[in-house]
Motif scaffolding. Structure first.
Motif: not given
Length: 167
Positions: A31-34, A36-37, A103-104, A123-124
């Motif tokens: 989900x993060x890669x898809x 980006x947040x 970034x968290x 997020x990336x």
């Protein structure tokens, strides 16, 4: 002792068994890669952050590398859209950067069935989404006013000490 090992425990449990933990982490990394947040609990986000950073580092070897191909296949679960985004968008974006791709950000506490959950946004960096608001310090809060007054008192006393020693 490694940084991620608190009190001899190498990672958070996140479910009933290690297989479910990997399923949760895989879905979060995908989900993060898809998108980006993503928004999740702090413990899930901080664990997924480590795996996402490592996956981007591995993806820098290229899709021809067998180890890279196997790891990307495992973490993306064979999803071609996620693989393409990883190799064609994220790897070129972070080509000259070492680590720190994410970034968290912490969110306020969330109440859920008599529990308080610490929520966060992972997020990336460099994503096209609008930036998250950064909490600015309030100079008029009691804590900041007291700290500023203590600094001023210390500077005055330090200046007086320097003036008396120089005479």
């Amino acid at each position: 002792m490694p940084r991620g090992m608190a009190h001899g425990v190498p990672f958070k449990k996140m479910g009933q068994n290690p297989h479910k933990r990997l399923i949760i982490l895989r879905s979060l990394v995908m989900a993060l890669i898809k998108h980006e947040r993503i928004e999740a609990t702090f413990s899930k986000s901080s664990e997924a952050q480590k795996y996402a950073i490592r996956l981007i580092d591995i993806a820098k070897y290229g899709p021809e590398n067998t180890y890279c191909k196997d790891m990307v296949e495992f973490w993306t679960d064979g999803d071609e859209e996620v693989k393409n985004k990883l190799f064609n968008i994220l790897v070129p974006r972070y080509k000259n950067q070492q680590g720190k791709y994410t970034r968290l950000a912490m969110l306020p506490l969330w109440h859920n069935k008599d529990q308080l959950l610490r929520m966060s946004v992972l997020e990336l960096k460099g994503n096209p989404l609008p930036p998250l608001p950064v909490k600015e310090e309030n100079p008029y809060s009691l804590q900041n006013v007291l700290i500023a007054a203590a600094k001023n008192d210390w500077k005055k006393s330090h200046k007086q000490m320097n003036d008396t020693t120089s005479e």
